[in-house]
Design a protein around this motif. Structure first.
Motif, short mmCIF file in Angstrom:
data_model
loop_
_atom_site.label_atom_id
_atom_site.label_comp_id
_atom_site.label_asym_id
_atom_site.label_seq_id
_atom_site.Cartn_x
_atom_site.Cartn_y
_atom_site.Cartn_z
N ARG A 226 0.58 -1.27 -0.09
CA ARG A 226 -0.29 -0.11 -0.20
C ARG A 226 0.95 0.83 0.00
N HIS A 227 2.26 1.25 0.97
CA HIS A 227 2.40 2.53 1.05
C HIS A 227 3.86 2.30 -0.40
N PHE A 228 4.47 1.54 -0.28
CA PHE A 228 5.44 2.19 -1.46
C PHE A 228 5.61 1.62 -2.46
N ARG A 229 4.52 1.01 -3.46
CA ARG A 229 4.00 0.80 -4.00
C ARG A 229 2.67 0.34 -4.70
N LYS A 230 1.88 0.71 -5.86
CA LYS A 230 0.70 0.47 -6.59
C LYS A 230 0.97 -1.35 -5.63
N PRO A 231 -0.17 -1.63 -5.70
CA PRO A 231 -0.90 -2.79 -5.76
C PRO A 231 -0.16 -3.86 -7.44
N ALA A 232 0.45 -5.14 -7.34
CA ALA A 232 1.10 -5.61 -8.20
C ALA A 232 -0.33 -6.12 -8.91
N PRO A 233 -0.50 -6.51 -10.42
CA PRO A 233 -1.54 -7.00 -10.26
C PRO A 233 -1.50 -8.47 -9.96
N ALA A 234 -0.39 -9.20 -10.22
CA ALA A 234 -0.38 -10.61 -9.36
C ALA A 234 -1.25 -10.62 -7.86
N PHE A 235 -1.42 -9.63 -7.59
CA PHE A 235 -1.33 -10.08 -6.08
C PHE A 235 -3.19 -9.46 -6.28
N HIS A 236 -4.06 -9.18 -7.26
CA HIS A 236 -5.35 -9.22 -7.17
C HIS A 236 -6.10 -9.45 -6.30
#
Length: 242
Positions: A226-236
């Motif tokens: 959440r805080h360092f980058r937007k969540p990667a699609p692999a984890f949606h």
């Protein structure tokens, strides 16, 4: 963290015991720990929300459980996992440091794991230094490693090893300032680094599996995503692959 003083003192389990570091130095680090925790409490208020509060409780309980697993690494040397990197990645550096410190305080007061006069030393090393080192490494690694399960797992592993070793070096500094025996600082540093590298690898594997599992199911609960980058699609979605 360490139980190795063969030939100089009795073997101690898990944390720094009373009398390993003298009173004045222990008192100084008690103040350091108190100030550091006070800052974490103040800063954690900005992070706590409906998702982070229950996760912090689960993280603290998990750390308490894994820290109770005390194991022998070498003859006369035993250690345990710290949980700092896992806490930082799931709930952030400030709440994470408070989780680790809470576990250390409970273990000291209820189970006599670590000396009461050494509580400031243990909190400084395992909660403050451990969380700070993990936070810096996680923040850096998540900006260069691939945004997939392998990258997140590698971040947890690398940060765990480095964080555990750096936390153990806190003891070396404290012992150099106020050690109560005449053990060689060089020998202590080498032993601490070697033993805690092994401990860090074990902790890193556990942290990697745990963080990747949570990220696959609920990426919104992983502070690092959440805080360092937007969540990667692999984890949606649960079960998604890179």
């Amino acid at each position: 963290m360490l139980s190795s003083y063969a030939g100089a003192m009795d073997t101690q389990a898990m944390h720094i015991a009373n009398g390993i570091v003298d009173g004045p130095v222990s008192a100084i680090f008690l103040i350091v720990a108190a100030v550091g925790l006070a800052f974490c409490v103040w800063r954690a208020k900005l992070d706590l929300d409906d998702r982070l509060a229950p996760m912090a409780g689960l993280v603290a309980a998990f750390i308490f459980a894994v820290q109770m697993l005390n194991f022998q690494v070498l003859p006369g040397v035993s250690g345990h996992l710290l949980g700092g990197t896992l806490a930082v990645m799931l709930v952030g550096p400030y709440v994470g440091a408070l989780c680790v410190a809470t576990v250390l305080i409970v273990q000291c007061l209820l189970f006599a794991d670590g000396g009461l006069t050494a509580l400031g030393l243990n909190v400084t090393n395992m909660a403050l230094i451990g969380a700070a080192a993990a936070y810096v490494l996680v923040a850096a690694l998540l900006r260069v490693l691939p945004r997939n399960p392998a990258g997140l797992g590698a971040t947890a592993l690398i940060a765990s090893v480095a964080g555990v070793v750096l936390a153990s070096m806190g003891f070396v500094v404290e012992y150099a300032l106020g050690g109560t025996t005449e053990l060689s600082i060089g020998a202590i540093a080498a032993t601490m680094a070697g033993v805690h590298t092994l401990i860090g690898i074990g902790e890193g594997l556990i942290a990697a599996v745990t963080v990747v599992t949570v990220a696959r199911v609920r990426p919104d609960l992983v502070y690092a995503l959440r805080h360092f980058r937007k969540p990667a699609p692999a984890f949606h979605k649960a079960g998604a692959t890179a």
